[in-house]
Design an enzyme around this catalytic site. Structure first.
Site, PDB file in Angstrom:
ATOM      1  N   LYS A   1      -6.289 -45.762  31.171  1.00 29.76           N
ATOM      2  CA  LYS A   1      -5.337 -46.862  30.944  1.00 29.76           C
ATOM      3  C   LYS A   1      -6.045 -48.103  30.394  1.00 29.76           C
ATOM      4  O   LYS A   1      -7.172 -48.398  30.787  1.00 29.76           O
ATOM      5  CB  LYS A   1      -4.695 -47.203  32.295  1.00 29.76           C
TER       6      LYS A   1
ATOM      7  N   LYS B   1      -9.695 -48.328  42.329  1.00 31.31           N
ATOM      8  CA  LYS B   1     -10.288 -49.670  42.461  1.00 31.31           C
ATOM      9  C   LYS B   1     -11.434 -49.668  43.463  1.00 31.31           C
ATOM     10  O   LYS B   1     -12.375 -50.446  43.317  1.00 31.31           O
ATOM     11  CB  LYS B   1      -9.219 -50.713  42.813  1.00 31.31           C
TER      12      LYS B   1
ATOM     13  N   LYS C   1      -6.719 -55.044  31.981  1.00 29.51           N
ATOM     14  CA  LYS C   1      -7.227 -56.382  31.635  1.00 29.51           C
ATOM     15  C   LYS C   1      -8.606 -56.653  32.201  1.00 29.51           C
ATOM     16  O   LYS C   1      -9.337 -57.481  31.689  1.00 29.51           O
ATOM     17  CB  LYS C   1      -6.222 -57.463  32.030  1.00 29.51           C
TER      18      LYS C   1
HETATM   19  N1  AQP Z   1      -2.027 -50.044  30.037  1.00 28.74           N
HETATM   20  C1  AQP Z   1      -0.805 -50.335  30.483  1.00 28.74           C
HETATM   21  N2  AQP Z   1       0.274 -49.768  29.911  1.00 28.74           N
HETATM   22  C2  AQP Z   1       1.531 -50.070  30.354  1.00 28.74           C
HETATM   23  N3  AQP Z   1       1.760 -50.933  31.362  1.00 28.74           N
HETATM   24  C3  AQP Z   1       0.710 -51.520  31.953  1.00 28.74           C
HETATM   25  N4  AQP Z   1       0.591 -52.418  32.960  1.00 28.74           N
HETATM   26  C4  AQP Z   1      -0.716 -52.686  33.181  1.00 28.74           C
HETATM   27  N5  AQP Z   1      -1.481 -52.002  32.327  1.00 28.74           N
HETATM   28  C5  AQP Z   1      -0.625 -51.261  31.554  1.00 28.74           C
HETATM   29  C6  AQP Z   1       1.723 -52.995  33.665  1.00 28.74           C
HETATM   30  O1  AQP Z   1       1.568 -54.412  33.636  1.00 28.74           O
HETATM   31  C7  AQP Z   1       2.155 -54.945  34.839  1.00 28.74           C
HETATM   32  C8  AQP Z   1       1.225 -55.908  35.455  1.00 28.74           C
HETATM   33  O2  AQP Z   1       0.085 -55.231  35.916  1.00 28.74           O
HETATM   34  P1  AQP Z   1      -0.774 -55.893  37.071  1.00 28.74           P
HETATM   35  O3  AQP Z   1      -1.356 -57.145  36.589  1.00 28.74           O
HETATM   36  O4  AQP Z   1       0.047 -56.024  38.282  1.00 28.74           O
HETATM   37  O5  AQP Z   1      -1.899 -54.893  37.435  1.00 28.74           O
HETATM   38  P2  AQP Z   1      -2.415 -53.560  36.869  1.00 28.74           P
HETATM   39  O6  AQP Z   1      -1.328 -52.557  36.752  1.00 28.74           O
HETATM   40  O7  AQP Z   1      -3.580 -53.174  37.716  1.00 28.74           O
HETATM   41  O8  AQP Z   1      -2.845 -54.044  35.411  1.00 28.74           O
HETATM   42  P3  AQP Z   1      -4.258 -54.085  34.775  1.00 28.74           P
HETATM   43  O9  AQP Z   1      -4.123 -54.678  33.417  1.00 28.74           O
HETATM   44  O10 AQP Z   1      -4.875 -52.732  34.858  1.00 28.74           O
HETATM   45  O11 AQP Z   1      -5.026 -55.125  35.699  1.00 28.74           O
HETATM   46  P4  AQP Z   1      -6.408 -54.984  36.455  1.00 28.74           P
HETATM   47  O12 AQP Z   1      -7.412 -54.652  35.397  1.00 28.74           O
HETATM   48  O13 AQP Z   1      -6.634 -56.319  37.097  1.00 28.74           O
HETATM   49  O14 AQP Z   1      -6.239 -53.890  37.459  1.00 28.74           O
HETATM   50  C9  AQP Z   1       2.501 -53.762  35.736  1.00 28.74           C
HETATM   51  O15 AQP Z   1       3.892 -53.507  35.631  1.00 28.74           O
HETATM   52  C10 AQP Z   1       1.715 -52.631  35.149  1.00 28.74           C
HETATM   53  O16 AQP Z   1       2.337 -51.387  35.386  1.00 28.74           O
END
Ligand code: AQP
Length: 334
Positions: A197, A115, A200
Protein backbone atom coordinates in the site's frame (compact mmCIF):
# COMPACT_ATOMS: atom_id res chain seq x y z
CA UNK A 1 -30.56 10.01 17.13
CA UNK A 2 -30.10 12.73 14.50
CA UNK A 3 -33.60 12.71 13.09
CA UNK A 4 -32.89 15.06 10.22
CA UNK A 5 -30.05 13.30 8.39
CA UNK A 6 -28.03 10.11 8.54
CA UNK A 7 -24.46 10.44 9.77
CA UNK A 8 -21.12 9.99 8.01
CA UNK A 9 -17.85 9.95 9.94
CA UNK A 10 -14.26 9.54 8.79
CA UNK A 11 -10.79 10.63 9.80
CA UNK A 12 -7.21 10.92 8.66
CA UNK A 13 -4.12 10.75 10.86
CA UNK A 14 -1.77 13.75 10.71
CA UNK A 15 1.11 11.28 10.66
CA UNK A 16 2.77 12.62 7.50
CA UNK A 17 2.06 14.69 4.43
CA UNK A 18 -1.02 13.11 2.85
CA UNK A 19 -0.63 10.97 -0.26
CA UNK A 20 -2.78 10.44 -3.31
CA UNK A 21 -3.76 7.16 -1.58
CA UNK A 22 -5.35 9.17 1.26
CA UNK A 23 -6.84 11.52 -1.35
CA UNK A 24 -8.31 8.99 -3.79
CA UNK A 25 -9.14 6.33 -1.19
CA UNK A 26 -10.73 8.67 1.33
CA UNK A 27 -10.80 12.50 1.26
CA UNK A 28 -11.93 12.93 -2.35
CA UNK A 29 -15.01 10.86 -1.53
CA UNK A 30 -15.84 12.77 1.64
CA UNK A 31 -17.43 15.71 -0.18
CA UNK A 32 -19.94 13.43 -1.99
CA UNK A 33 -21.79 13.02 1.28
CA UNK A 34 -21.89 16.63 2.43
CA UNK A 35 -25.37 17.44 1.13
CA UNK A 36 -27.29 14.30 1.93
CA UNK A 37 -25.67 13.40 5.27
CA UNK A 38 -24.60 15.02 8.50
CA UNK A 39 -20.82 14.67 8.09
CA UNK A 40 -18.10 14.64 10.73
CA UNK A 41 -14.54 14.69 9.37
CA UNK A 42 -11.89 14.47 12.02
CA UNK A 43 -8.12 14.93 12.11
CA UNK A 44 -7.26 11.97 14.31
CA UNK A 45 -4.19 13.21 16.16
CA UNK A 46 -4.72 10.78 19.06
CA UNK A 47 -4.33 7.90 16.63
CA UNK A 48 -1.16 9.45 15.24
CA UNK A 49 0.72 9.23 18.57
CA UNK A 50 0.53 5.43 18.50
CA UNK A 51 3.70 5.92 16.43
CA UNK A 52 6.29 8.34 17.85
CA UNK A 53 5.80 11.86 16.44
CA UNK A 54 7.87 15.01 16.83
CA UNK A 55 5.48 17.38 18.70
CA UNK A 56 6.16 20.38 16.42
CA UNK A 57 5.63 18.23 13.31
CA UNK A 58 2.39 16.81 14.69
CA UNK A 59 1.04 20.30 15.40
CA UNK A 60 2.02 21.55 11.92
CA UNK A 61 0.51 18.52 10.20
CA UNK A 62 -2.71 18.84 12.18
CA UNK A 63 -3.22 22.34 10.76
CA UNK A 64 -2.09 21.06 7.37
CA UNK A 65 -4.55 18.14 7.35
CA UNK A 66 -7.44 20.41 8.31
CA UNK A 67 -6.44 22.87 5.56
CA UNK A 68 -6.31 19.96 3.10
CA UNK A 69 -9.81 18.84 4.06
CA UNK A 70 -11.09 22.29 3.15
CA UNK A 71 -8.88 22.54 0.04
CA UNK A 72 -10.29 19.20 -1.14
CA UNK A 73 -13.77 20.66 -1.11
CA UNK A 74 -15.09 20.17 2.41
CA UNK A 75 -16.99 23.30 3.34
CA UNK A 76 -16.80 23.88 7.13
CA UNK A 77 -20.32 25.32 6.98
CA UNK A 78 -21.67 22.02 5.66
CA UNK A 79 -19.40 19.54 7.46
CA UNK A 80 -18.26 19.31 11.07
CA UNK A 81 -14.46 19.51 10.70
CA UNK A 82 -12.53 19.04 13.92
CA UNK A 83 -9.48 17.66 15.70
CA UNK A 84 -9.91 14.48 17.74
CA UNK A 85 -7.99 15.63 20.84
CA UNK A 86 -10.29 18.66 21.12
CA UNK A 87 -13.24 16.40 21.95
CA UNK A 88 -12.43 14.44 25.10
CA UNK A 89 -15.38 12.07 24.59
CA UNK A 90 -13.31 10.14 22.01
CA UNK A 91 -10.74 9.05 24.60
CA UNK A 92 -13.45 8.49 27.20
CA UNK A 93 -15.58 6.24 25.02
CA UNK A 94 -12.40 4.58 23.75
CA UNK A 95 -11.63 3.45 27.31
CA UNK A 96 -15.15 2.16 27.91
CA UNK A 97 -15.12 0.25 24.63
CA UNK A 98 -11.73 -1.27 25.53
CA UNK A 99 -13.67 -3.11 28.21
CA UNK A 100 -16.00 -4.57 25.57
CA UNK A 101 -13.28 -5.63 23.13
CA UNK A 102 -11.49 -8.93 23.37
CA UNK A 103 -7.73 -9.31 23.47
CA UNK A 104 -8.02 -12.02 20.79
CA UNK A 105 -9.92 -9.68 18.47
CA UNK A 106 -7.26 -6.97 18.72
CA UNK A 107 -4.50 -9.56 18.27
CA UNK A 108 -5.92 -10.47 14.87
CA UNK A 109 -5.71 -6.94 13.43
CA UNK A 110 -3.30 -6.95 10.50
CA UNK A 111 -2.47 -3.24 10.87
CA UNK A 112 -1.24 -3.93 14.42
CA UNK A 113 0.96 -6.72 13.11
CA UNK A 114 2.31 -4.54 10.26
CA UNK A 115 2.92 -1.48 12.42
CA UNK A 116 4.51 -3.57 15.21
CA UNK A 117 6.93 -4.98 12.66
CA UNK A 118 7.74 -1.46 11.41
CA UNK A 119 8.07 0.04 14.93
CA UNK A 120 9.63 -2.87 16.81
CA UNK A 121 11.11 -0.55 19.46
CA UNK A 122 7.73 1.00 20.31
CA UNK A 123 4.99 -1.63 20.37
CA UNK A 124 2.86 0.33 22.80
CA UNK A 125 -0.60 -0.47 24.20
CA UNK A 126 -2.13 2.37 22.14
CA UNK A 127 -1.00 0.71 18.92
CA UNK A 128 -2.78 -2.43 20.11
CA UNK A 129 -6.03 -0.69 21.13
CA UNK A 130 -6.06 1.68 18.12
CA UNK A 131 -9.17 -0.07 16.67
CA UNK A 132 -11.21 0.51 19.84
CA UNK A 133 -10.45 4.22 19.72
CA UNK A 134 -11.50 4.13 16.07
CA UNK A 135 -14.73 2.38 17.09
CA UNK A 136 -15.32 5.16 19.64
CA UNK A 137 -14.74 7.84 16.98
CA UNK A 138 -17.41 6.26 14.80
CA UNK A 139 -19.96 5.15 17.39
CA UNK A 140 -19.95 8.46 19.29
CA UNK A 141 -21.85 10.15 16.46
CA UNK A 142 -24.29 7.30 15.71
CA UNK A 143 -22.62 6.93 12.33
CA UNK A 144 -24.30 5.02 9.49
CA UNK A 145 -21.54 5.25 6.89
CA UNK A 146 -17.73 5.42 7.07
CA UNK A 147 -15.87 6.24 3.83
CA UNK A 148 -12.43 4.57 4.07
CA UNK A 149 -9.80 2.78 2.03
CA UNK A 150 -9.86 -1.01 2.07
CA UNK A 151 -6.98 -1.15 4.60
CA UNK A 152 -9.45 0.02 7.25
CA UNK A 153 -12.06 -2.67 6.46
CA UNK A 154 -10.95 -4.98 9.26
CA UNK A 155 -11.07 -2.16 11.83
CA UNK A 156 -14.49 -1.18 10.63
CA UNK A 157 -15.77 -4.73 11.01
CA UNK A 158 -14.46 -4.71 14.56
CA UNK A 159 -16.34 -1.45 15.21
CA UNK A 160 -19.51 -3.17 14.06
CA UNK A 161 -18.84 -6.17 16.32
CA UNK A 162 -18.23 -3.89 19.32
CA UNK A 163 -21.45 -1.96 18.64
CA UNK A 164 -23.45 -5.17 18.29
CA UNK A 165 -21.96 -6.61 21.48
CA UNK A 166 -22.69 -3.46 23.47
CA UNK A 167 -26.24 -3.25 22.09
CA UNK A 168 -26.82 -6.88 22.96
CA UNK A 169 -25.79 -6.36 26.58
CA UNK A 170 -27.47 -2.98 27.18
CA UNK A 171 -30.15 -2.64 24.51
CA UNK A 172 -29.98 -0.30 21.52
CA UNK A 173 -27.24 2.22 22.16
CA UNK A 174 -25.19 2.54 19.00
CA UNK A 175 -26.05 2.62 15.32
CA UNK A 176 -24.13 -0.23 13.66
CA UNK A 177 -22.02 1.45 10.94
CA UNK A 178 -21.32 0.36 7.37
CA UNK A 179 -18.18 1.05 5.38
CA UNK A 180 -18.15 2.92 2.09
CA UNK A 181 -15.19 1.69 0.10
CA UNK A 182 -14.84 3.09 -3.44
CA UNK A 183 -14.00 0.03 -5.50
CA UNK A 184 -11.55 1.51 -7.99
CA UNK A 185 -9.48 3.47 -5.47
CA UNK A 186 -9.79 1.22 -2.44
CA UNK A 187 -6.06 0.63 -2.34
CA UNK A 188 -3.56 2.80 -4.16
CA UNK A 189 -0.23 0.98 -4.18
CA UNK A 190 3.34 2.15 -3.63
CA UNK A 191 5.07 3.34 -6.82
CA UNK A 192 8.28 1.58 -5.74
CA UNK A 193 6.75 -1.71 -4.51
CA UNK A 194 3.34 -2.01 -6.15
CA UNK A 195 2.32 -5.01 -4.05
CA UNK A 196 2.46 -2.78 -0.96
CA UNK A 197 0.00 0.00 0.00
CA UNK A 198 1.08 3.59 -0.61
CA UNK A 199 1.55 5.02 2.92
CA UNK A 200 2.26 8.56 4.03
CA UNK A 201 4.87 7.35 6.54
CA UNK A 202 6.87 5.46 3.88
CA UNK A 203 10.51 6.48 4.13
CA UNK A 204 11.09 6.01 0.41
CA UNK A 205 9.95 9.31 -1.13
CA UNK A 206 9.82 7.75 -4.60
CA UNK A 207 7.18 5.30 -3.39
CA UNK A 208 4.61 7.97 -2.56
CA UNK A 209 3.03 10.88 -4.38
CA UNK A 210 1.96 13.52 -1.89
CA UNK A 211 -0.99 15.83 -2.44
CA UNK A 212 1.35 18.79 -1.96
CA UNK A 213 4.21 17.60 -4.19
CA UNK A 214 5.15 20.17 -6.87
CA UNK A 215 4.19 19.34 -10.45
CA UNK A 216 7.69 18.36 -11.60
CA UNK A 217 8.15 16.10 -8.56
CA UNK A 218 4.84 14.36 -9.30
CA UNK A 219 5.83 13.78 -12.93
CA UNK A 220 9.32 12.59 -11.95
CA UNK A 221 7.92 10.13 -9.39
CA UNK A 222 5.51 8.64 -11.93
CA UNK A 223 8.27 8.41 -14.53
CA UNK A 224 10.29 6.37 -12.02
CA UNK A 225 7.35 4.18 -10.99
CA UNK A 226 8.14 0.48 -11.07
CA UNK A 227 6.32 -1.25 -13.93
CA UNK A 228 6.20 -4.88 -14.92
CA UNK A 229 7.75 -7.06 -17.56
CA UNK A 230 6.19 -6.86 -21.01
CA UNK A 231 5.09 -3.63 -22.59
CA UNK A 232 1.30 -3.84 -22.71
CA UNK A 233 -0.80 -1.35 -20.78
CA UNK A 234 -3.28 -3.79 -19.33
CA UNK A 235 -4.64 -4.43 -15.83
CA UNK A 236 -3.77 -7.94 -14.64
CA UNK A 237 -2.83 -9.73 -11.44
CA UNK A 238 0.70 -10.35 -12.69
CA UNK A 239 1.09 -6.66 -13.60
CA UNK A 240 0.65 -4.87 -10.24
CA UNK A 241 2.67 -1.79 -11.24
CA UNK A 242 0.73 -1.07 -14.44
CA UNK A 243 -2.58 -2.00 -12.81
CA UNK A 244 -1.93 0.55 -10.05
CA UNK A 245 -1.11 3.26 -12.61
CA UNK A 246 -4.27 2.43 -14.57
CA UNK A 247 -6.34 2.82 -11.37
CA UNK A 248 -4.72 6.17 -10.63
CA UNK A 249 -5.21 7.43 -14.19
CA UNK A 250 -8.83 6.22 -14.14
CA UNK A 251 -9.50 7.86 -10.78
CA UNK A 252 -8.21 11.24 -11.92
CA UNK A 253 -9.91 11.18 -15.33
CA UNK A 254 -13.12 9.35 -14.43
CA UNK A 255 -12.35 6.66 -17.03
CA UNK A 256 -12.95 2.94 -16.54
CA UNK A 257 -10.14 0.36 -16.76
CA UNK A 258 -11.13 -0.78 -20.30
CA UNK A 259 -11.29 2.86 -21.43
CA UNK A 260 -7.79 3.52 -20.11
CA UNK A 261 -6.47 0.31 -21.69
CA UNK A 262 -8.00 1.32 -25.03
CA UNK A 263 -6.61 4.85 -24.84
CA UNK A 264 -3.06 3.54 -24.41
CA UNK A 265 -3.27 0.60 -26.81
CA UNK A 266 0.01 0.36 -28.73
CA UNK A 267 1.70 3.01 -26.58
CA UNK A 268 4.75 2.41 -24.39
CA UNK A 269 5.21 2.62 -20.63
CA UNK A 270 7.09 5.93 -20.96
CA UNK A 271 4.16 7.74 -22.61
CA UNK A 272 1.71 6.19 -20.20
CA UNK A 273 3.65 7.13 -17.06
CA UNK A 274 4.02 10.70 -18.28
CA UNK A 275 0.27 10.90 -18.93
CA UNK A 276 -0.51 9.58 -15.42
CA UNK A 277 1.83 12.18 -13.90
CA UNK A 278 0.22 14.96 -15.90
CA UNK A 279 -3.40 14.13 -15.01
CA UNK A 280 -2.43 13.75 -11.37
CA UNK A 281 -0.56 17.09 -11.30
CA UNK A 282 -3.44 18.83 -13.15
CA UNK A 283 -6.02 17.48 -10.70
CA UNK A 284 -4.00 18.45 -7.64
CA UNK A 285 -3.11 21.97 -8.82
CA UNK A 286 -6.37 23.62 -7.64
CA UNK A 287 -6.18 21.75 -4.32
CA UNK A 288 -2.61 23.01 -3.84
CA UNK A 289 -3.56 26.61 -4.69
CA UNK A 290 -6.44 26.55 -2.24
CA UNK A 291 -4.20 24.92 0.38
CA UNK A 292 -1.62 27.71 0.00
CA UNK A 293 -4.30 30.33 0.64
CA UNK A 294 -5.71 28.51 3.66
CA UNK A 295 -2.44 27.66 5.32
CA UNK A 296 -1.47 31.34 5.28
CA UNK A 297 -4.51 32.02 7.48
CA UNK A 298 -3.91 30.18 10.74
CA UNK A 299 -6.52 32.27 12.56
CA UNK A 300 -9.20 31.03 10.14
CA UNK A 301 -8.12 27.41 10.63
CA UNK A 302 -8.29 27.87 14.39
CA UNK A 303 -11.82 29.26 14.10
CA UNK A 304 -12.85 26.22 12.06
CA UNK A 305 -11.23 23.90 14.64
CA UNK A 306 -12.95 25.64 17.53
CA UNK A 307 -16.40 25.67 15.95
CA UNK A 308 -16.01 22.08 14.81
CA UNK A 309 -14.90 20.93 18.28
CA UNK A 310 -17.85 22.67 19.95
CA UNK A 311 -20.36 21.14 17.56
CA UNK A 312 -18.80 17.66 17.78
CA UNK A 313 -18.54 17.79 21.60
CA UNK A 314 -22.19 18.81 21.82
CA UNK A 315 -23.33 15.89 19.67
CA UNK A 316 -20.95 13.39 21.32
CA UNK A 317 -22.30 14.35 24.76
CA UNK A 318 -25.67 12.82 23.89
CA UNK A 319 -24.14 9.41 23.20
CA UNK A 320 -21.83 9.65 26.23
CA UNK A 321 -24.69 10.38 28.56
CA UNK A 322 -26.54 7.32 27.30
CA UNK A 323 -23.43 5.11 27.55
CA UNK A 324 -22.60 6.26 31.08
CA UNK A 325 -26.10 5.47 32.28
CA UNK A 326 -26.11 2.08 30.59
CA UNK A 327 -22.82 0.88 32.05
CA UNK A 328 -23.77 2.06 35.54
CA UNK A 329 -21.80 5.27 36.07
CA UNK A 330 -23.40 7.95 38.24
CA UNK A 331 -24.21 11.14 36.36
CA UNK A 332 -24.07 14.19 38.57
CA UNK A 333 -26.87 16.68 38.09
CA UNK A 334 -25.67 20.06 36.78
N1 AQP B 1 -2.91 3.66 -0.32
C1 AQP B 1 -4.17 3.93 0.00
N2 AQP B 1 -5.16 3.69 -0.88
C2 AQP B 1 -6.45 3.98 -0.56
N3 AQP B 1 -6.81 4.51 0.62
C3 AQP B 1 -5.86 4.76 1.53
N4 AQP B 1 -5.87 5.28 2.77
C4 AQP B 1 -4.62 5.32 3.27
N5 AQP B 1 -3.75 4.85 2.37
C5 AQP B 1 -4.49 4.49 1.27
C6 AQP B 1 -7.08 5.73 3.45
O1 AQP B 1 -6.84 7.06 3.90
C7 AQP B 1 -7.61 7.26 5.11
C8 AQP B 1 -6.75 7.87 6.14
O2 AQP B 1 -5.76 6.96 6.53
P1 AQP B 1 -5.09 7.13 7.95
O3 AQP B 1 -4.36 8.40 8.00
O4 AQP B 1 -6.10 6.97 9.00
O5 AQP B 1 -4.10 5.95 8.14
P2 AQP B 1 -3.57 4.81 7.26
O6 AQP B 1 -4.67 4.02 6.65
O7 AQP B 1 -2.60 4.05 8.10
O8 AQP B 1 -2.85 5.67 6.12
P3 AQP B 1 -1.35 5.75 5.76
O9 AQP B 1 -1.20 6.74 4.66
O10 AQP B 1 -0.84 4.38 5.49
O11 AQP B 1 -0.71 6.36 7.08
P4 AQP B 1 0.51 5.83 7.95
O12 AQP B 1 1.67 5.74 7.01
O13 AQP B 1 0.69 6.87 9.02
O14 AQP B 1 0.10 4.51 8.50
C9 AQP B 1 -8.18 5.90 5.51
O15 AQP B 1 -9.54 5.85 5.11
C10 AQP B 1 -7.36 4.93 4.71
O16 AQP B 1 -8.09 3.75 4.43
Amino acid sequence: MYQDKKVVFSGVQPSGVLTIGNYLGAIKNFAYFSDAYHCYYCVVDEHAITVRQMPADLRRRTYETLALYIACGLDPEKNTLFVQSHVSAHAELGWILDCYTMFGELSRMTQFKDKSAKNADNINAGLFTYPTLMAADILLYQTELVPVGVDQKQHLELSRDIALRFNQVYGDTFVVPDGYIAKETAKIMSLAEPTKKMSKSDENENAVVRILDPRDTIIRKFKRAVTDSGSEIRAAEDKPGVTNLISIYGAFTGKSVPEVEKEFEGKGYGDFKLAVGEVCADALAPVQAQFARLSADKAYLETVMKQGAEAAAHDAARTMSKVRRKVGFIELKR
